[in-house]
Design a protein around this motif. Structure first.
Motif, PDB file in Angstrom:
ATOM      1  N   ARG A 229      39.363  38.613  34.965  1.00  0.00           N
ATOM      2  CA  ARG A 229      38.896  38.869  33.598  1.00  0.00           C
ATOM      3  C   ARG A 229      39.697  39.989  32.941  1.00  0.00           C
ATOM      4  O   ARG A 229      40.087  39.894  31.765  1.00  0.00           O
ATOM      5  N   LEU A 230      39.953  41.054  33.705  1.00  0.00           N
ATOM      6  CA  LEU A 230      40.748  42.152  33.160  1.00  0.00           C
ATOM      7  C   LEU A 230      42.171  41.696  32.849  1.00  0.00           C
ATOM      8  O   LEU A 230      42.733  42.027  31.799  1.00  0.00           O
ATOM      9  N   GLU A 231      42.744  40.926  33.768  1.00  0.00           N
ATOM     10  CA  GLU A 231      44.099  40.426  33.544  1.00  0.00           C
ATOM     11  C   GLU A 231      44.141  39.494  32.325  1.00  0.00           C
ATOM     12  O   GLU A 231      45.050  39.594  31.487  1.00  0.00           O
ATOM     13  N   HIS A 232      43.158  38.605  32.230  1.00  0.00           N
ATOM     14  CA  HIS A 232      43.137  37.639  31.121  1.00  0.00           C
ATOM     15  C   HIS A 232      43.008  38.368  29.781  1.00  0.00           C
ATOM     16  O   HIS A 232      43.660  37.983  28.796  1.00  0.00           O
ATOM     17  N   GLY A 233      42.186  39.414  29.755  1.00  0.00           N
ATOM     18  CA  GLY A 233      42.031  40.165  28.515  1.00  0.00           C
ATOM     19  C   GLY A 233      43.337  40.768  28.053  1.00  0.00           C
ATOM     20  O   GLY A 233      43.687  40.695  26.860  1.00  0.00           O
ATOM     21  N   ARG A 234      44.096  41.359  28.991  1.00  0.00           N
ATOM     22  CA  ARG A 234      45.364  41.976  28.618  1.00  0.00           C
ATOM     23  C   ARG A 234      46.444  40.943  28.289  1.00  0.00           C
ATOM     24  O   ARG A 234      47.228  41.136  27.349  1.00  0.00           O
TER      25      ARG A 234
END
Length: 260
Positions: A229-234
């Motif tokens: 989720r963190l990677e997808h957001g960035r």
């Protein structure tokens, strides 16, 4: 801030910060810490700077805390250093939110000398470098989140070995166990550090900062869905940045991307 215990030098897109107490093997003091933190902030505020190199003057990198400055004074004042010298910066947060940082270790690197570079991105060692978690020898325990970062770098067993024995580790063992990324002949140390810095200067600041953020937050997170989720957001943010647009255009035009 005027610097008395460090040197600040800008080399192209790189800032070289040199701990400058060679007569004391660059032993850590409150003043040095305050100057170094100020230098990090100064480099981060400069839009021309892509990365920061930290090294030591003379034959040592940093021989830990200065016993006279940090320990004896602390005992004499019931553990309270002089207020005007104390720097309350969250050092680990400063390093992890900084532009990419390279430690160029030119000699002995023990105690706070070692814990202060463990959160950095790249550690390069001279073949004369030696490393030690000396805290147990001084009746202390490690600090600066070093029990986390050391374990991340070298694993549970080696971290336990270094912290519980306080023994010195030479450059070859440091490389073999993953503590450092590269060992070079002593006279090539700064050349090798600058080679890394030049690689970093080819990349966009915004995305390198986000990568550091992801490594910091995700490096020990067992919840891979949260990691994604963190990677997808960035990465969603990346798609709309001028850096991504330039990279795609450069690829299509068969030329190097220009981020600076």
């Amino acid at each position: 801030m005027e610097y008395e215990q460090i040197l600040y030098e800008k080399r192209g897109h790189t800032v070289v910060i040199t701990m400058n107490r060679p007569e004391r093997l660059n032993a850590w003091t409150w003043k040095m810490a305050a100057e170094r933190n100020d230098a990090f902030r100064r480099a981060n505020a400069d839009p021309e700077v892509a990365s920061i190199i930290l090294t030591g003057a003379g034959r040592g990198f940093c021989a830990g805390a200065d016993v006279r400055d940090a320990f004896q004074r602390g005992l004499d004042s019931q553990g309270q250093a002089r207020r005007e010298e104390r720097d309350d910066t969250n050092y680990v947060e400063l390093v992890r939110t900084s532009k990419p940082m390279i430690a160029a270790v030119n000699g002995v690197c023990v105690g706070v000398g070692l814990t202060s570079i463990l959160p950095m991105d790249i550690i390069i060692a001279s073949d004369q470098a030696r490393f030690g978690m000396f805290f147990v020898k001084m009746g202390l325990v490690p600090e600066l989140a070093s029990t986390y970062f050391l374990t991340q770098r070298v694993g549970f067993g080696m971290a336990s070995d270094m912290c519980l024995t306080g023994r010195l580790v030479d450059a070859e063992e440091a490389y073999r166990t993953g503590l450092v990324q590269k060992v070079v002949p002593h006279d090539r140390l700064m050349d090798a550090a600058m080679e890394y810095a030049n690689l970093l200067a080819q990349n966009p600041d915004r995305q390198m900062g986000w990568i550091k953020e992801l490594i910091t937050k995700n490096g020990a997170n067992p919840d891979y869905n949260a990691v994604m989720r963190l990677e997808h957001g960035r990465i969603s943010e990346c798609y709309s940045t001028p850096e991504h647009r330039e990279a795609v255009t450069a690829f299509q035009e068969k030329r190097p991307a220009k981020f600076r």
